[in-house]
Design a protein around this motif. Structure first.
Motif, PDB file in Angstrom:
ATOM      1  N   ALA A  52       0.837  -1.205   0.000  1.00 52.48           N
ATOM      2  CA  ALA A  52       0.000   0.000   0.000  1.00 52.48           C
ATOM      3  C   ALA A  52       0.871   1.255   0.000  1.00 52.48           C
ATOM      4  N   GLY A  53       0.675   2.086  -1.015  1.00 51.28           N
ATOM      5  CA  GLY A  53       1.419   3.329  -1.123  1.00 51.28           C
ATOM      6  C   GLY A  53       2.823   3.184  -1.664  1.00 51.28           C
ATOM      7  N   LYS A  54       3.276   1.959  -1.927  1.00 47.15           N
ATOM      8  CA  LYS A  54       4.629   1.741  -2.440  1.00 47.15           C
ATOM      9  C   LYS A  54       4.677   1.976  -3.943  1.00 47.15           C
ATOM     10  N   ARG A  55       5.832   2.418  -4.419  1.00 45.70           N
ATOM     11  CA  ARG A  55       6.039   2.598  -5.857  1.00 45.70           C
ATOM     12  C   ARG A  55       6.494   1.265  -6.448  1.00 45.70           C
ATOM     13  N   VAL A  56       5.735   0.766  -7.417  1.00 48.12           N
ATOM     14  CA  VAL A  56       6.021  -0.528  -8.035  1.00 48.12           C
ATOM     15  C   VAL A  56       6.178  -0.347  -9.546  1.00 48.12           C
ATOM     16  N   LEU A  57       7.222  -0.942 -10.102  1.00 51.67           N
ATOM     17  CA  LEU A  57       7.473  -0.911 -11.542  1.00 51.67           C
ATOM     18  C   LEU A  57       7.396  -2.325 -12.097  1.00 51.67           C
ATOM     19  N   VAL A  58       6.679  -2.465 -13.217  1.00 49.84           N
ATOM     20  CA  VAL A  58       6.599  -3.758 -13.901  1.00 49.84           C
ATOM     21  C   VAL A  58       7.100  -3.567 -15.336  1.00 49.84           C
ATOM     22  N   PRO A  59       8.387  -3.841 -15.612  1.00 54.97           N
ATOM     23  CA  PRO A  59       8.897  -3.768 -16.980  1.00 54.97           C
ATOM     24  C   PRO A  59       8.446  -4.984 -17.789  1.00 54.97           C
ATOM     25  N   SER A  60       8.390  -4.827 -19.106  1.00 53.02           N
ATOM     26  CA  SER A  60       7.907  -5.906 -19.984  1.00 53.02           C
ATOM     27  C   SER A  60       6.594  -6.452 -19.438  1.00 53.02           C
ATOM     28  N   SER A  61       5.636  -5.559 -19.258  1.00 57.26           N
ATOM     29  CA  SER A  61       4.412  -5.871 -18.502  1.00 57.26           C
ATOM     30  C   SER A  61       3.450  -6.786 -19.242  1.00 57.26           C
ATOM     31  N   GLY A  62       3.572  -6.920 -20.566  1.00 60.10           N
ATOM     32  CA  GLY A  62       2.808  -7.915 -21.309  1.00 60.10           C
ATOM     33  C   GLY A  62       1.317  -7.829 -21.108  1.00 60.10           C
ATOM     34  N   ASP A  63       0.716  -8.867 -20.516  1.00 57.49           N
ATOM     35  CA  ASP A  63      -0.738  -8.884 -20.312  1.00 57.49           C
ATOM     36  C   ASP A  63      -1.181  -7.923 -19.212  1.00 57.49           C
TER      37      ASP A  63
END
Length: 262
Positions: A52-63
Motif C-alpha cells: 500500500a502506497g509503495k512505488r512498483v514498476l513492472v517492466p515488460s508488462s505484457g498482459d
C-alpha cells in the motif's frame, strides 16, 4: 531490421490477435476478485504483502495482469512494455475500471523514461527473459531505478525446461543443448541458463536474497492452449500431469523465482 524492432512489431501484431484472451472481461474479473491469483503461490509469498502506497514498476508488462494486481493491492504502479499496442490495450482496461496506473512504452533494457532511485519494488513476470538480448543492461537499469534497499523479484519459466520438447505423458526429448542460448527463430528469442540470469544480477550489484524452484500449480500447465486438447480431458487426467511417474516432464521444476535487493 534490428532484433528489438522485429520483436516490437511482432508484439504489436499479437496484441490484437491471439493475445486478446488475456484481456477478456472474465480474465479481468478474476484478477479483481483475487489479485493473488495472478501469481504462483510461492512467488506471491515472496512479495512484501504490504505494498500500500509503495512505488512498483513492472517492466515488460505484457498482459498487465501483475500490474492490475499490484494496483488492487494498493501500490502506485508504473507499467512498461516495448509494444505500443500492449500499453494501449492495458491502459484502456485501466481507464474503464477507473484505475490510476502509469503506462510507458519502454524497452526493459533501457528504461530511459524511468527516473533513478524511484521504486520500492520491481517485478518481472513469466515470459520476459526470453525476449532480452542483454541481461546485464536489463538488470543494471532495474538496479538504477530501485530505491536503496528496494526489492526486485522475478518469476519465469525455469531454464531447465528450455532444452526439452515437452509433451505430457511422453518421454522427454532434447531439442537443443542447455548451453545453446540463442538467438532462435525469425522473431529472435533467447533461452538463458540459471547462471546467465544470476550472473547478470550479480554484475548489476543486486544482492540475491532468496531463490525458489517451483512446480506447476496444477496440470493445466501441460495442456496446449493452442489446441482443443483441454476440452477432451477429464479433471482427473489433468491432475495426473503433475505426477512425474505418469508425466516424466513433471520431474523437473517448471518455474523459477529469485528475490534480490539493492
Amino acid at each position: 531490421m534490428r532484433s528489438m524492432d522485429i520483436i516490437k512489431d511482432s508484439w504489436n501484431e499479437w496484441s490484437d490477435t491471439w493475445y486478446l484472451k488475456y484481456r477478456t472481461e472474465e480474465a479481468i474479473a478474476k484478477i479483481i476478485a483475487s489479485p493473488a491469483s495472478v501469481f504462483h503461490p510461492t512467488t506471491y509469498a515472496m512479495i512484501n504483502p504490504d505494498l500500500a502506497g509503495k512505488r512498483v514498476l513492472v517492466p515488460s508488462s505484457g498482459d498487465n495482469h501483475a500490474v492490475f494486481a499490484f494496483h488492487l493491492m494498493g501500490a502506485k504502479v508504473t507499467s512498461c512494455d516495448i509494444a505500443e499496442k500492449q500499453v494501449e490495450n492495458a491502459s484502456i482496461i485501466a481507464k474503464k475500471q477507473g484505475w490510476d496506473i502509469e503506462f510507458l512504452c519502454e524497452d526493459t533494457m533501457q528504461l530511459s523514461q524511468v527516473k533513478s532511485d524511484e521504486y520500492d519494488f520491481v517485478y518481472t513476470s513469466n515470459g520476459v527473459h526470453v525476449w532480452i538480448n542483454d541481461l546485464v543492461s536489463m538488470y543494471s537499469n532495474i538496479h538504477r531505478v530501485l530505491k536503496n534497499s528496494g526489492t526486485y523479484l522475478m518469476y519465469d519459466i525455469h531454464p531447465f525446461m528450455r532444452p526439452f520438447g515437452i509433451k505430457a505423458k511422453e518421454a522427454m526429448t532434447i531439442q537443443n543443448s542447455y548451453d545453446q542460448t540463442g538467438p532462435f527463430g525469425d522473431v529472435p528469442t533467447f533461452k538463458w541458463r540459471v547462471q546467465d540470469i544470476m550472473n547478470a544480477m550479480i554484475a548489476s550489484n543486486l544482492n540475491i536474497k532468496h531463490i525458489e524452484e517451483m512446480y506447476a500449480e496444477n496440470g493445466w500447465f501441460w495442456v496446449d492452449e493452442s489446441t482443443d486438447e483441454g476440452e477432451l480431458l477429464t479433471e482427473e487426467e489433468v491432475a495426473s500431469y503433475t505426477n512425474w511417474r505418469i508425466n516424466p516432464s513433471a520431474a523437473i521444476p517448471q518455474w523459477l523465482s529469485i528475490k534480490a535487493v539493492k
